[in-house]
Design a protein around this motif. Structure first.
Motif, PDB file in Angstrom:
ATOM      1  N   VAL A 133      65.120  58.595  48.715  1.00 18.14           N
ATOM      2  CA  VAL A 133      64.207  58.208  47.642  1.00 18.14           C
ATOM      3  C   VAL A 133      63.604  56.877  48.039  1.00 18.14           C
ATOM      4  N   GLU A 134      62.271  56.767  47.945  1.00 20.74           N
ATOM      5  CA  GLU A 134      61.607  55.519  48.327  1.00 20.74           C
ATOM      6  C   GLU A 134      62.104  54.373  47.453  1.00 20.74           C
ATOM      7  N   LYS A 135      62.061  53.185  48.010  1.00 25.51           N
ATOM      8  CA  LYS A 135      62.615  52.011  47.344  1.00 25.51           C
ATOM      9  C   LYS A 135      61.947  51.753  45.990  1.00 25.51           C
ATOM     10  N   ASP A 136      60.622  51.844  45.926  1.00 27.52           N
ATOM     11  CA  ASP A 136      59.916  51.599  44.662  1.00 27.52           C
ATOM     12  C   ASP A 136      60.295  52.636  43.610  1.00 27.52           C
ATOM     13  N   VAL A 137      60.404  53.886  44.046  1.00 31.83           N
ATOM     14  CA  VAL A 137      60.793  54.956  43.135  1.00 31.83           C
ATOM     15  C   VAL A 137      62.241  54.737  42.678  1.00 31.83           C
ATOM     16  N   MET A 138      63.080  54.302  43.587  1.00 36.06           N
ATOM     17  CA  MET A 138      64.487  54.045  43.257  1.00 36.06           C
ATOM     18  C   MET A 138      64.594  52.957  42.200  1.00 36.06           C
ATOM     19  N   VAL A 139      63.794  51.926  42.316  1.00 38.49           N
ATOM     20  CA  VAL A 139      63.790  50.853  41.313  1.00 38.49           C
ATOM     21  C   VAL A 139      63.334  51.412  39.968  1.00 38.49           C
ATOM     22  N   ASN A 140      62.284  52.228  39.965  1.00 35.03           N
ATOM     23  CA  ASN A 140      61.804  52.837  38.724  1.00 35.03           C
ATOM     24  C   ASN A 140      62.882  53.707  38.079  1.00 35.03           C
ATOM     25  N   VAL A 141      63.553  54.492  38.895  1.00 33.19           N
ATOM     26  CA  VAL A 141      64.622  55.360  38.393  1.00 33.19           C
ATOM     27  C   VAL A 141      65.722  54.521  37.759  1.00 33.19           C
ATOM     28  N   MET A 142      66.113  53.463  38.422  1.00 35.44           N
ATOM     29  CA  MET A 142      67.205  52.638  37.911  1.00 35.44           C
ATOM     30  C   MET A 142      66.812  51.898  36.628  1.00 35.44           C
ATOM     31  N   VAL A 143      65.555  51.492  36.535  1.00 36.81           N
ATOM     32  CA  VAL A 143      65.078  50.854  35.297  1.00 36.81           C
ATOM     33  C   VAL A 143      65.125  51.861  34.149  1.00 36.81           C
ATOM     34  N   ASP A 144      64.593  53.053  34.386  1.00 35.74           N
ATOM     35  CA  ASP A 144      64.583  54.075  33.341  1.00 35.74           C
ATOM     36  C   ASP A 144      66.001  54.495  32.948  1.00 35.74           C
ATOM     37  N   LEU A 145      66.871  54.640  33.933  1.00 31.72           N
ATOM     38  CA  LEU A 145      68.269  54.983  33.633  1.00 31.72           C
ATOM     39  C   LEU A 145      68.933  53.894  32.794  1.00 31.72           C
ATOM     40  N   SER A 146      68.655  52.651  33.112  1.00 31.31           N
ATOM     41  CA  SER A 146      69.230  51.541  32.348  1.00 31.31           C
ATOM     42  C   SER A 146      68.780  51.577  30.893  1.00 31.31           C
ATOM     43  N   ILE A 147      67.507  51.844  30.692  1.00 33.60           N
ATOM     44  CA  ILE A 147      66.969  51.888  29.329  1.00 33.60           C
ATOM     45  C   ILE A 147      67.577  53.057  28.550  1.00 33.60           C
ATOM     46  N   LEU A 148      67.598  54.231  29.161  1.00 34.93           N
ATOM     47  CA  LEU A 148      68.145  55.394  28.463  1.00 34.93           C
ATOM     48  C   LEU A 148      69.650  55.270  28.210  1.00 34.93           C
ATOM     49  N   GLU A 149      70.370  54.682  29.148  1.00 35.29           N
ATOM     50  CA  GLU A 149      71.801  54.473  28.933  1.00 35.29           C
ATOM     51  C   GLU A 149      72.028  53.470  27.803  1.00 35.29           C
ATOM     52  N   ALA A 150      71.185  52.449  27.712  1.00 34.20           N
ATOM     53  CA  ALA A 150      71.295  51.476  26.619  1.00 34.20           C
ATOM     54  C   ALA A 150      71.029  52.146  25.279  1.00 34.20           C
ATOM     55  N   ILE A 151      70.023  53.015  25.241  1.00 30.39           N
ATOM     56  CA  ILE A 151      69.731  53.756  24.008  1.00 30.39           C
ATOM     57  C   ILE A 151      70.914  54.644  23.645  1.00 30.39           C
ATOM     58  N   LYS A 152      71.485  55.272  24.646  1.00 30.71           N
ATOM     59  CA  LYS A 152      72.627  56.175  24.428  1.00 30.71           C
ATOM     60  C   LYS A 152      73.794  55.442  23.772  1.00 30.71           C
ATOM     61  N   TYR A 153      74.052  54.211  24.187  1.00 29.74           N
ATOM     62  CA  TYR A 153      75.189  53.479  23.638  1.00 29.74           C
ATOM     63  C   TYR A 153      74.851  52.692  22.376  1.00 29.74           C
TER      64      TYR A 153
END
Length: 141
Positions: free
Chosen positions: A29-49
């Motif tokens: 996964v390209e580095k920029d895409v990886m950063v985007n994925v991790m940002v989105d995962l962080s937001i959704l995980e925060a919403i989940k908790y």
């Protein structure tokens, strides 16, 4: 001559040890895409908790949602994450980008929340002012 040969042998050993610890995955996964994925995962995980009912209502799994959004799978994400993590300095820079983006999104969300609070306060104060005027006029008469 002996010193030169010793120096060359040591140099060759040092250079030959400079190989990658982890091999680059086939579908990295390209580095920029990886950063985007991790940002989105962080937001959704925060919403989940913070508000689990919001995701449970729509039966959304945050990881599956992100994988579909970026057209990657969990194995591809895991291998790419391990590959990027093998270079500490580069991985640290990626996380600094993630933190910056999350901070910017937090500031944006906070400003929207403050704007909504100000609107509610303005509406409440407009409703209360006529009631105060009615009380004031009864006292004067």
């Amino acid at each position: 001559m002996k010193k030169t040969i010793t120096f060359l042998v040591v140099l060759i050993l040092l250079v030959s040890c400079k190989e990658e610890v982890i091999q680059k995955p086939e579908r990295l996964v390209e580095k920029d895409v990886m950063v985007n994925v991790m940002v989105d995962l962080s937001i959704l995980e925060a919403i989940k908790y913070q508000n689990p009912a919001s995701l449970d209502t729509f039966k959304i799994n945050p990881r599956d949602f992100i994988y579909k959004k970026y057209k990657i799978d969990s194995l591809q994400f895991a291998k790419s994450n391990v590959y990027y993590a093998s270079d500490y300095e580069d991985y640290k820079l990626m996380f600094e980008q993630i933190v910056q983006r999350l901070d910017a999104k937090k500031k944006s969300a906070d400003s929207v929340v403050n704007l909504e609070k100000n609107k509610k306060n303005a509406i409440l104060s407009k409703k209360q002012k006529p009631a105060l005027r009615a009380k004031d006029t009864t006292k004067v008469n």
